[in-house]
Write a protein that holds these residues in place. Structure first.
Motif, short mmCIF file in Angstrom:
data_model
loop_
_atom_site.label_atom_id
_atom_site.label_comp_id
_atom_site.label_asym_id
_atom_site.label_seq_id
_atom_site.Cartn_x
_atom_site.Cartn_y
_atom_site.Cartn_z
N MET A 109 -6.14 3.34 11.51
CA MET A 109 -5.92 2.33 10.57
C MET A 109 -4.88 2.54 9.63
O MET A 109 -4.89 3.59 9.06
CB MET A 109 -7.24 1.77 10.00
CG MET A 109 -8.19 1.35 11.27
SD MET A 109 -7.74 -0.22 11.78
CE MET A 109 -9.25 -0.66 11.98
N ASN A 110 -4.09 1.58 9.27
CA ASN A 110 -2.97 1.83 8.09
C ASN A 110 -3.72 1.70 6.67
O ASN A 110 -4.87 1.29 6.80
CB ASN A 110 -1.89 0.95 8.31
CG ASN A 110 -0.55 1.33 8.55
OD1 ASN A 110 -0.27 2.71 8.53
ND2 ASN A 110 0.20 0.66 9.19
N GLY A 111 -2.88 2.03 5.80
CA GLY A 111 -3.66 1.83 4.32
C GLY A 111 -3.87 0.31 4.26
O GLY A 111 -4.53 -0.06 3.13
N ASP A 112 -3.44 -0.75 4.80
CA ASP A 112 -3.67 -2.00 4.69
C ASP A 112 -4.78 -2.31 5.62
O ASP A 112 -5.15 -3.62 5.66
CB ASP A 112 -2.71 -2.67 5.01
CG ASP A 112 -1.89 -2.68 6.38
OD1 ASP A 112 -2.57 -2.07 7.10
OD2 ASP A 112 -0.90 -3.25 6.49
N GLY A 113 -5.50 -1.34 6.20
CA GLY A 113 -6.56 -1.72 7.28
C GLY A 113 -5.92 -2.27 8.70
O GLY A 113 -7.12 -2.73 9.40
N LYS A 114 -5.13 -2.18 9.07
CA LYS A 114 -4.50 -2.86 10.36
C LYS A 114 -4.28 -1.60 11.21
O LYS A 114 -3.95 -0.59 10.93
CB LYS A 114 -3.39 -3.35 10.14
CG LYS A 114 -3.70 -5.02 9.30
CD LYS A 114 -2.47 -5.56 9.13
CE LYS A 114 -2.71 -6.91 8.23
NZ LYS A 114 -1.43 -7.69 7.76
N TRP A 162 0.76 -1.24 -0.01
CA TRP A 162 0.13 0.02 0.11
C TRP A 162 0.78 1.20 0.07
O TRP A 162 0.32 2.47 -0.21
CB TRP A 162 -1.12 0.06 1.13
CG TRP A 162 -0.28 0.05 2.55
CD1 TRP A 162 -0.15 -0.87 3.36
CD2 TRP A 162 -0.22 1.37 3.18
NE1 TRP A 162 0.43 -0.28 4.52
CE2 TRP A 162 0.26 0.90 4.50
CE3 TRP A 162 -0.37 2.86 3.11
CZ2 TRP A 162 0.65 2.01 5.32
CZ3 TRP A 162 -0.09 3.53 3.96
CH2 TRP A 162 0.17 3.23 5.25
#
Length: 140
Positions: A72-77, A27
């Motif tokens: 939340m990061n760009g990876d949803g975590k 991402w």
């Protein structure tokens, strides 16, 4: 939740900044970001910033801890990231230590560069608010 550090290394006049072109995670691929990475177990954020800077650039810089972002990061975590700034003309003496390219950029020329979204305010904050504390920023 993973914890990270990111540092923004400006020239003393704040017109130039050392950034890294990310190759991973996916991402962030091909986007500019500050220097940094994961905080290891038992490591203090300031120690992680010093370690990451040395590993990525070969530079020993005096970092100022100015804030924390979470969300939340760009990876949803979920993440927490400690934000650091420094102002030092030795940024041009960086060594390319890893595979992700480093470069010193003129801040005024960054507007058309692909970069991590939050750099659009983290860079101007560091450029114009030296020594001011950073608010805790939380992404929803």
């Amino acid at each position: 939740m993973k914890s990270y550090v990111v540092g923004f290394a400006f020239s003393e006049n704040k017109n130039n900044i050392l950034l890294i072109e990310k190759l991973r995670p996916e991402w962030q691929k091909n986007s500019l970001n500050g220097i940094g990475g994961k905080i290891e177990a038992g490591e203090m954020p300031s120690d992680a910033m010093d370690r990451e800077c040395m590993e990525e650039t070969g530079l020993k810089l005096e970092w100022e801890h100015r804030g924390v972002m979470s969300g939340m990061n760009g990876d949803g975590k979920p993440f927490e990231c400690h934000i650091f700034y420094t102002y030092n003309d030795t940024i041009w003496n960086f060594e390319q230590k890893e595979d992700e390219p480093l470069n010193v950029y003129a801040v005024e020329e960054l507007h058309d560069k692909k970069m991590i979204r939050n750099l659009r305010f983290l860079i101007p904050f560091g450029q114009h608010n030296e020594n001011k504390e950073f608010i805790r920023l939380e992404y929803q």
